[in-house]
Scaffold this motif. Structure first.
Motif, PDB file in Angstrom:
ATOM      1  N   TYR A 114       0.568  -0.963   0.465  1.00 46.58           N
ATOM      2  CA  TYR A 114       0.391  -0.429   0.260  1.00 46.58           C
ATOM      3  C   TYR A 114       0.580   1.166   0.199  1.00 46.58           C
ATOM      4  N   GLY A 115       1.934   1.105   0.270  1.00 48.72           N
ATOM      5  CA  GLY A 115       3.123   2.194   0.406  1.00 48.72           C
ATOM      6  C   GLY A 115       4.536   2.113  -0.358  1.00 48.72           C
ATOM      7  N   THR A 116       4.778   3.377   0.278  1.00 50.49           N
ATOM      8  CA  THR A 116       6.276   3.584   0.271  1.00 50.49           C
ATOM      9  C   THR A 116       7.301   2.891   0.666  1.00 50.49           C
ATOM     10  N   THR A 117       6.852   2.922   2.246  1.00 50.92           N
ATOM     11  CA  THR A 117       7.823   1.549   3.466  1.00 50.92           C
ATOM     12  C   THR A 117       8.204   0.212   2.852  1.00 50.92           C
ATOM     13  N   ASP A 120       9.975  -0.500  -0.271  1.00 56.57           N
ATOM     14  CA  ASP A 120      11.695   0.392   0.045  1.00 56.57           C
ATOM     15  C   ASP A 120      12.224  -0.285   0.174  1.00 56.57           C
ATOM     16  N   HIS A 121      11.493  -2.542   0.648  1.00 58.68           N
ATOM     17  CA  HIS A 121      11.715  -2.905   1.070  1.00 58.68           C
ATOM     18  C   HIS A 121      11.273  -4.801  -0.030  1.00 58.68           C
ATOM     19  N   VAL A 189      10.618  -4.718  10.054  1.00 59.87           N
ATOM     20  CA  VAL A 189      10.289  -4.178   9.424  1.00 59.87           C
ATOM     21  C   VAL A 189       8.933  -3.972   8.472  1.00 59.87           C
ATOM     22  N   THR A 192       6.232  -3.708  10.901  1.00 58.08           N
ATOM     23  CA  THR A 192       5.719  -2.189  10.657  1.00 58.08           C
ATOM     24  C   THR A 192       4.613  -2.545   9.693  1.00 58.08           C
ATOM     25  N   LYS A 195       1.200  -3.572  10.341  1.00 59.37           N
ATOM     26  CA  LYS A 195       0.732  -2.448  11.909  1.00 59.37           C
ATOM     27  C   LYS A 195      -0.150  -1.460   9.944  1.00 59.37           C
ATOM     28  N   MET A 196       0.836  -1.079   9.668  1.00 65.28           N
ATOM     29  CA  MET A 196       0.354   0.084   9.053  1.00 65.28           C
ATOM     30  C   MET A 196      -0.970  -0.155   7.857  1.00 65.28           C
ATOM     31  N   ALA A 197      -0.945  -1.581   7.198  1.00 63.51           N
ATOM     32  CA  ALA A 197      -1.669  -1.921   5.906  1.00 63.51           C
ATOM     33  C   ALA A 197      -2.874  -2.224   6.223  1.00 63.51           C
ATOM     34  N   LEU A 210      -0.478   0.135  -3.745  1.00 61.04           N
ATOM     35  CA  LEU A 210       0.865   1.293  -4.322  1.00 61.04           C
ATOM     36  C   LEU A 210       0.799   1.025  -6.128  1.00 61.04           C
ATOM     37  N   LEU A 214       5.714   3.766  -8.703  1.00 65.62           N
ATOM     38  CA  LEU A 214       6.197   3.819  -7.164  1.00 65.62           C
ATOM     39  C   LEU A 214       6.974   3.151  -6.781  1.00 65.62           C
ATOM     40  N   HIS A 218      11.358   3.213  -5.214  1.00 65.28           N
ATOM     41  CA  HIS A 218      11.359   3.348  -4.187  1.00 65.28           C
ATOM     42  C   HIS A 218      11.524   1.992  -3.832  1.00 65.28           C
ATOM     43  N   LYS A 222      16.990   1.667  -2.707  1.00 64.97           N
ATOM     44  CA  LYS A 222      17.413   1.037  -1.505  1.00 64.97           C
ATOM     45  C   LYS A 222      17.925   0.139  -2.376  1.00 64.97           C
TER      46      LYS A 222
END
Lengths: 231, 231, 231, 231
Positions: A114-117, A120-121, A189, A192, A195-197, A210, A214, A218, A222
């Protein structure tokens, strides 16, 4: 032959789990491999973190046989052994029952990106391997858990180098990496991102995944050949 | 020319992020500007907070060029540079992936103003800038992120002095202020407001926005010409 | 005349708020009354908790006039003054923006009594006073907030001795008690009850209120003439 | 006759509750039994944890009569007494109002078994005893609570050795074990399982219960005659 270096690495990595809030009591374990020697050091089963020392880490080979140590190794040792045996570029594995990742595992859902966090991985949803067939569960359960993990990646055409984390359905997460420290990092990671999802779906139940541009951007910041994150 | 004052300010502000629970590992960065000198000090990329020192803060000009320092600056440096260049009254910028604010960003929703905790700091919903076009993402991504932020304010007829926080859709929050300390304060306020807004919708899905009289009153208590909060 | 005793009581009580996780930054205040002297000591406005000392507590009378102290008292001082003036048996008042209680206030709902944790302290739903009329907001806002609280109790036929906590709609909680320490205790109880009530509705959306026999029993265990809790 | 050993065991176990985040203020109590002597040591009622000492633990017999100690025992003492009297193999009992377990109790739902974290400790859903009849509540409430717990197990054909935790509807959890330390461990496990179960239902409202093969496997890893967890 001395295994002190992997015992120390496994000890240090295990002690990070309670500090990062990823374990209650003894609900987790980290191993550290010496690939040249074909062994790994792993947390002894059921020993509280505050009583651990490097010397208590048990040395086990990639078939799951104890090579050195008086304590019984983690009950999940065979899962670690299978993964080390088949994935030749990993140096550490972590298993926890961290709260949010475990809730996703219990729900038997992949964690959507859902996002860049997340991006990023990983470039993909975090897979949730289905629960095993009853025959496999009744057989050599921990050994089969390793194959269940490998099969779930295979079905998604993913290599263990493309994604370093997975949920085992109804059970909990496993993560890995080139070093035990990286595997612990991945566990934090994952918790986190998990939880965010959940929060994202609560804020907007019809939230879309996403978009590809993007995800690509992202991850490559990295990890790509032109990565520009870190020193 | 010495940049020690902004290096120390940036260092102190960066160290607040883990203390306030706003970052995991290195998922955040703060910069501190010296507007007269036309430069800012920013966290080096990927360096753990416990290894930071003031001297490690990288000095960068408002076009994003490194002026002093041996380390690579934060991968988000160009976003900071663009905002400093266009917003002449800000002295600090913060970027985090704090959990609740990031979940709103992932949902691509503005955070509605539901109470006085929000109104004490902002008179409007906290904007969520839409994700960028693919062409912009593939181009100079961090540079374009700065413009995406400015455009989102422009579309809402808001100045950067009226609101000091924003969500970047699918990504995470940015905040700013006259000083880096104020920008960090804004990041913590945003995280709290984001959590309260989600809980409020869970308690009452049809909850209305705060009414205008309360928005005006609470904001003016703290910020208007007749403000009477603080010393 | 010395006000040191209430300054120390107010200081001690204020310092409990961050320890109990009830405030972020300066989002809360406690006052301690000396009823014989007709004054109370209250936190100065906007001063961080780590900079507080007993001597910084401002002495104010029950009409809200500063009697002693160089700092400006809390912006919520007039609300405290009104309540002390009308409720002659209270010795302490607390205002916070604690997360879960504030979310209920923002939703403008009373907190239903769902269990004995609630009933150990109150026999009724925790009231949420409606937001004020615009005219009152634009007038002497903090003064009117005191009346809004008293009116909400009156409409429910409750005395301030029967219930020592309330939500102000769209704003946040106020609590009180015979001492400032008791008022702080009530703020922590309220936050816990608020969190439990939300979780209860999430687990079972059609959950019924606690039945009368349990309400009566638990409250009387702690508070009735035949109470048998505590020493 | 000296009761120092159970006073120390009860003291140590009580002090674990705030460390594990299971209690606010005095909302919980642990007892430790000396079965040969037919007594147990229990927390005094309403005394803050920071003021506890082993010597303050009150000695009570299995009919609830105080045998030694100047302080009044916990208001829940009769519930403990009933359980010790009827369950001859337990050595410790814990009562808390931990947040997530209490929310399930308030919802009057059993906690469904959704994963291996649950199955590592129990093979069944964690029972929620229904609220008592009004006549029982108005009578000897705490004494009847003990019977309510025993009846709830009886109705499910469960022994207190098969499951060491229960919710009392509208109230909160009780746990027990061979030692007070084990009973405290069970309270922390219950709180974690309660939180995971709620999150699991939020992630997937139609989530199925764990299948039998996994329930059996995980419980027997830790508890069966061929268990291989721990040392």
């Amino acid at each position: 032959m001395s295994y002190q270096h992997i015992q120390e690495a496994a000890y240090e990595a295990n002690m990070q789990l309670p500090k990062l809030g990823l374990v209650l009591f003894t609900f987790g374990n980290v191993s550290a491999a010496d690939r040249a020697a074909g062994v790994f050091a792993i947390k002894p089963s059921g020993v509280p973190y505050e009583e651990l020392t490097p010397a208590k880490m048990v040395i086990v080979d990639f078939d799951g046989k104890t090579v050195e140590g008086n304590l019984r190794p983690s009950s999940d040792t065979l899962t670690h052994a299978v993964l080390y045996k088949h994935w030749e570029n990993i140096g550490g594995i972590v298993h926890t029952h961290s709260t949010y990742a475990t809730a996703w595992a219990q729900s038997q859902r992949d964690i959507p990106i859902y996002g860049t966090t997340h991006a990023d991985h990983n470039t993909v949803d975090i897979p949730c391997a289905p629960p095993m067939d009853d025959v496999m569960i009744q057989g050599d359960y921990e050994y089969q858990t390793g194959f269940q993990i490998m099969n779930a990646l295979k079905e998604r055409n993913l290599s263990y180098e493309e994604i370093e984390m997975i949920l085992v359905g109804n059970h909990a997460p496993f993560t890995w990496g080139k070093t035990p420290a990286k595997a612990v990092y991945n566990s934090a990671v994952l918790e986190t991102v998990a939880k965010m999802a959940l929060l994202t779906e609560q804020i907007r139940p019809d939230v879309p995944r996403l978009k590809d541009a993007l995800i690509k951007k992202h991850f490559e910041r990295k990890h790509g050949p032109n990565s520009y994150y870190g020193q």
